[in-house]
Design a protein around this motif. Structure first.
Motif, PDB file in Angstrom:
ATOM      1  N   GLN A 101       0.807  -1.136   0.202  1.00 14.61           N
ATOM      2  CA  GLN A 101      -0.056  -0.038  -0.097  1.00 14.61           C
ATOM      3  C   GLN A 101       0.813   1.262   0.079  1.00 14.61           C
ATOM      4  O   GLN A 101       1.895   1.190   0.878  1.00 14.61           O
ATOM      5  CB  GLN A 101      -0.882   0.013   1.195  1.00 14.61           C
ATOM      6  CG  GLN A 101      -1.798  -1.279   1.520  1.00 14.61           C
ATOM      7  CD  GLN A 101      -2.448  -1.192   2.656  1.00 14.61           C
ATOM      8  OE1 GLN A 101      -3.582  -0.317   2.893  1.00 14.61           O
ATOM      9  NE2 GLN A 101      -2.312  -2.170   3.513  1.00 14.61           N
ATOM     10  N   LEU A 102       0.530   1.981  -0.887  1.00 16.53           N
ATOM     11  CA  LEU A 102       1.146   3.404  -0.990  1.00 16.53           C
ATOM     12  C   LEU A 102       0.287   4.405  -0.489  1.00 16.53           C
ATOM     13  O   LEU A 102      -0.701   4.794  -0.973  1.00 16.53           O
ATOM     14  CB  LEU A 102       1.692   3.920  -2.291  1.00 16.53           C
ATOM     15  CG  LEU A 102       2.365   5.162  -2.375  1.00 16.53           C
ATOM     16  CD1 LEU A 102       3.952   5.004  -1.718  1.00 16.53           C
ATOM     17  CD2 LEU A 102       2.601   5.555  -3.980  1.00 16.53           C
ATOM     18  N   VAL A 103       0.569   4.830   0.897  1.00 16.70           N
ATOM     19  CA  VAL A 103      -0.549   5.679   1.469  1.00 16.70           C
ATOM     20  C   VAL A 103      -0.124   7.177   1.282  1.00 16.70           C
ATOM     21  O   VAL A 103       1.035   7.620   1.664  1.00 16.70           O
ATOM     22  CB  VAL A 103      -0.548   5.367   3.048  1.00 16.70           C
ATOM     23  CG1 VAL A 103      -1.571   6.364   3.588  1.00 16.70           C
ATOM     24  CG2 VAL A 103      -1.145   3.963   3.279  1.00 16.70           C
ATOM     25  N   LEU A 104      -1.074   8.153   0.740  1.00 18.64           N
ATOM     26  CA  LEU A 104      -1.044   9.630   0.896  1.00 18.64           C
ATOM     27  C   LEU A 104      -1.604  10.004   2.064  1.00 18.64           C
ATOM     28  O   LEU A 104      -3.007  10.244   2.162  1.00 18.64           O
ATOM     29  CB  LEU A 104      -1.481  10.139  -0.589  1.00 18.64           C
ATOM     30  CG  LEU A 104      -1.158   9.323  -1.666  1.00 18.64           C
ATOM     31  CD1 LEU A 104      -2.029  10.085  -2.859  1.00 18.64           C
ATOM     32  CD2 LEU A 104       0.463   9.660  -1.736  1.00 18.64           C
ATOM     33  N   PRO A 105      -1.091  10.245   3.099  1.00 14.45           N
ATOM     34  CA  PRO A 105      -1.657  10.394   4.506  1.00 14.45           C
ATOM     35  C   PRO A 105      -2.316  11.892   4.543  1.00 14.45           C
ATOM     36  O   PRO A 105      -3.358  11.924   5.569  1.00 14.45           O
ATOM     37  CB  PRO A 105      -0.416  10.420   5.517  1.00 14.45           C
ATOM     38  CG  PRO A 105       0.752  11.072   4.574  1.00 14.45           C
ATOM     39  CD  PRO A 105       0.396  10.549   3.317  1.00 14.45           C
ATOM     40  N   LYS A 106      -2.104  12.844   3.764  1.00 20.43           N
ATOM     41  CA  LYS A 106      -2.642  14.099   3.927  1.00 20.43           C
ATOM     42  C   LYS A 106      -2.680  14.763   2.452  1.00 20.43           C
ATOM     43  O   LYS A 106      -1.687  15.151   1.916  1.00 20.43           O
ATOM     44  CB  LYS A 106      -2.044  14.934   4.893  1.00 20.43           C
ATOM     45  CG  LYS A 106      -2.833  16.274   5.216  1.00 20.43           C
ATOM     46  CD  LYS A 106      -2.158  17.095   5.917  1.00 20.43           C
ATOM     47  CE  LYS A 106      -2.959  18.331   6.095  1.00 20.43           C
ATOM     48  NZ  LYS A 106      -2.368  19.474   7.155  1.00 20.43           N
ATOM     49  N   VAL A 107      -3.824  14.598   1.770  1.00 18.90           N
ATOM     50  CA  VAL A 107      -4.104  15.243   0.610  1.00 18.90           C
ATOM     51  C   VAL A 107      -5.288  16.154   0.602  1.00 18.90           C
ATOM     52  O   VAL A 107      -6.375  15.956   0.974  1.00 18.90           O
ATOM     53  CB  VAL A 107      -4.390  14.174  -0.485  1.00 18.90           C
ATOM     54  CG1 VAL A 107      -4.600  15.055  -1.849  1.00 18.90           C
ATOM     55  CG2 VAL A 107      -3.597  13.045  -0.481  1.00 18.90           C
ATOM     56  N   THR A 108      -4.640  17.629   0.526  1.00 20.87           N
ATOM     57  CA  THR A 108      -5.861  18.653   0.714  1.00 20.87           C
ATOM     58  C   THR A 108      -6.378  18.815  -0.680  1.00 20.87           C
ATOM     59  O   THR A 108      -5.744  19.026  -1.799  1.00 20.87           O
ATOM     60  CB  THR A 108      -4.979  20.087   1.038  1.00 20.87           C
ATOM     61  OG1 THR A 108      -4.389  19.628   2.436  1.00 20.87           O
ATOM     62  CG2 THR A 108      -5.835  21.273   1.225  1.00 20.87           C
ATOM     63  N   ILE A 109      -7.513  18.734  -0.704  1.00 17.40           N
ATOM     64  CA  ILE A 109      -8.488  18.789  -1.925  1.00 17.40           C
ATOM     65  C   ILE A 109      -9.518  19.878  -1.850  1.00 17.40           C
ATOM     66  O   ILE A 109      -9.974  20.341  -0.765  1.00 17.40           O
ATOM     67  CB  ILE A 109      -9.327  17.313  -2.248  1.00 17.40           C
ATOM     68  CG1 ILE A 109     -10.396  17.149  -1.045  1.00 17.40           C
ATOM     69  CG2 ILE A 109      -8.350  16.029  -2.515  1.00 17.40           C
ATOM     70  CD1 ILE A 109     -11.086  15.958  -1.444  1.00 17.40           C
ATOM     71  N   SER A 110     -10.040  20.465  -2.836  1.00 16.94           N
ATOM     72  CA  SER A 110     -10.634  21.453  -2.963  1.00 16.94           C
ATOM     73  C   SER A 110     -11.522  21.278  -4.462  1.00 16.94           C
ATOM     74  O   SER A 110     -11.074  20.775  -5.511  1.00 16.94           O
ATOM     75  CB  SER A 110     -10.040  22.789  -3.161  1.00 16.94           C
ATOM     76  OG  SER A 110      -9.347  22.816  -4.502  1.00 16.94           O
ATOM     77  N   VAL A 111     -12.836  21.828  -4.125  1.00 20.64           N
ATOM     78  CA  VAL A 111     -14.054  21.728  -5.196  1.00 20.64           C
ATOM     79  C   VAL A 111     -14.505  23.000  -5.336  1.00 20.64           C
ATOM     80  O   VAL A 111     -14.966  23.475  -4.197  1.00 20.64           O
ATOM     81  CB  VAL A 111     -14.758  20.403  -5.108  1.00 20.64           C
ATOM     82  CG1 VAL A 111     -16.067  20.471  -6.407  1.00 20.64           C
ATOM     83  CG2 VAL A 111     -14.178  19.321  -5.036  1.00 20.64           C
TER      84      VAL A 111
END
Length: 424
Positions: A101-111
């Motif tokens: 597993q490659l975990v992206l622990p914090k991805v800030t997303i915006s819509v």
């Protein structure tokens, strides 16, 4: 499950150190950030993402793997005549011990639809299949999932954020070059990937055997390790000392034996040079064969005698294994001189003549051949294996993972090389 002859592995900490360096090099300019406009329900939205923390490699098996695979495959068009259950079981067999597993622990997303954007931090997990087919090792992202409790429509995850996570992971993982295990002068099978909770390892067998399927063995606890089984060590040693099979020794001189002067000459050669392993002791043995002649003139008659040369036991050398930087070398630690050389006469020769010349001639030949044979074995130094570096090449980023502070030890039935790594 089938055993293995050699294995090579690095630990989870090293993989994550690589990920930190990759993230530091490229963030926020490439790969880890992005935005684009997407149409949804007649409205054009601007979506953005920023992987603000380095990815984490997790070697533990995915939870509820079968349920996840079943859900994923339910949406996949199956081959004709293949049931969902058959496809699920085939995937489980293929992916067991081969998925990380490659975990992206914090991805800030915006819509945003043009007003105030909806912003949230999410955790995205990319499932990666480690494939060793075709003789090369590849890390292939196959699926991504997000953990979120926000109000952003799942459509944006399924159609933007999760595909972008896989798109991000693909070039990063492709740039990690995992070296297959090698040993000097010996052919191996293709490597099998073996994952456990703390290490990513590659295992191989000697050529002619099946590709190993060792299950999930307990690996050494160090950052780097290499394991060499007894058959691999013996095969390497036997191949390395094969040149001894053509080693020839010659001598000749004259000696006064009381009833006259004897001229003699002799040739001997080594053969069947082999390397053997007994637990942690490694040695080399070789057969010795040869022939000799002696001639003496008594009165006006020249009498010649031919001999076969044999030893009481083959000479034996004990091998010491040592590390020179990242190479494991074998050198002779001790050579046994506890063998005697015998001359057996051939033909019908008078006993009184034989008794007069055989012993001094045998002694003279042994005085030359014994130290020569010991020296031939004592001069042996050969490489057992070179411990490879691991490379990471992504665009203008160049990283090398070098094993350091290596030590030799036994690990069950294996010779182990264990140590740390430097990522630079």
């Amino acid at each position: 499950m089938t055993p293995f002859d050699v294995a090579l592995g690095i630990d989870n900490r090293t993989l994550n150190e690589i990920m930190k360096k990759i993230h530091k090099w490229f963030h926020p300019h490439r790969y880890f950030t992005g935005s684009r406009q997407v149409p949804y329900q007649g409205i054009t939205f601007t979506v953005g993402w920023d992987v603000t923390r380095p990815p984490i490699v997790d070697l533990t098996p995915p939870e509820d793997a079968e349920a996840r695979i079943r859900t994923h495959l339910a949406k996949v068009r199956r081959p004709k005549g293949v049931t969902l259950e058959q496809l699920v079981q085939a995937y489980l067999v293929t992916l067991r011990g081969h998925t990380l597993q490659l975990v992206l622990p914090k991805v800030t997303i915006s819509v945003s639809d043009g007003g105030t954007p909806v912003v949230d931090d999410v955790r995205i997990t990319v499932y990666v299949h480690v494939d060793s087919s075709g003789g090369s090792i590849t890390l292939q992202p196959v699926k991504a999932e997000a953990e979120t409790g926000n109000d952003i429509d799942t459509w944006f995850f399924d159609n933007v954020f999760l595909p972008e996570a896989i798109k991000l992971a693909t070039p990063l993982l492709k740039g990690i070059e995992l070296p297959a295990p090698t040993v000097a002068g010996v052919n191996l099978t293709a490597s099998a990937v073996v994952l456990n909770y703390a290490h990513l390892a590659l295992a191989a067998n000697l050529a002619g055997k099946p590709v190993p399927d060792p299950g999930v063995p307990p690996w050494p606890g160090t950052a780097f390790f290499a394991l060499l089984g007894p058959e691999a060590l013996s095969t390497v040693g036997t191949a390395a000392v094969g040149y001894l099979n053509s080693k020839v020794f010659r001598t000749g001189d004259s000696i006064d034996v009381g009833i006259g002067t004897v001229d003699y000459g002799a040739s001997a050669w080594l053969g069947n040079a082999t390397c053997w392993i007994d637990r942690t002791t490694m040695g080399i043995t070789a057969d010795v064969a040869g022939n000799a002649y002696a001639g003496i003139t008594i009165g006006c008659t020249r009498i010649g005698v031919n001999y076969d040369i044999r030893l009481t036991a083959p000479p034996t050398a004990w091998v010491r294994l040592a590390i020179d930087r990242t190479r494991v070398n074998a050198t002779i630690r001790q050579v046994s001189g506890d063998f005697s050389l015998y001359l057996t006469p051939t033909g019908n020769i008078a006993e009184w003549i034989l008794s007069a010349i055989t012993s001094p001639v045998a002694t003279a030949i042994a005085n030359v051949f014994k130290p020569a044979i010991v020296k031939a074995l004592a001069d042996i130094v050969y490489p057992v294996c070179d411990l490879p570096s691991m490379s990471v090449v992504i665009d203008d980023l160049r990283l090398t993972v070098n094993p350091v502070d290596l030590e030799l030890a036994s690990y069950g039935r294996f010779l182990s090389v264990q140590g740390d790594v430097i990522v630079e």
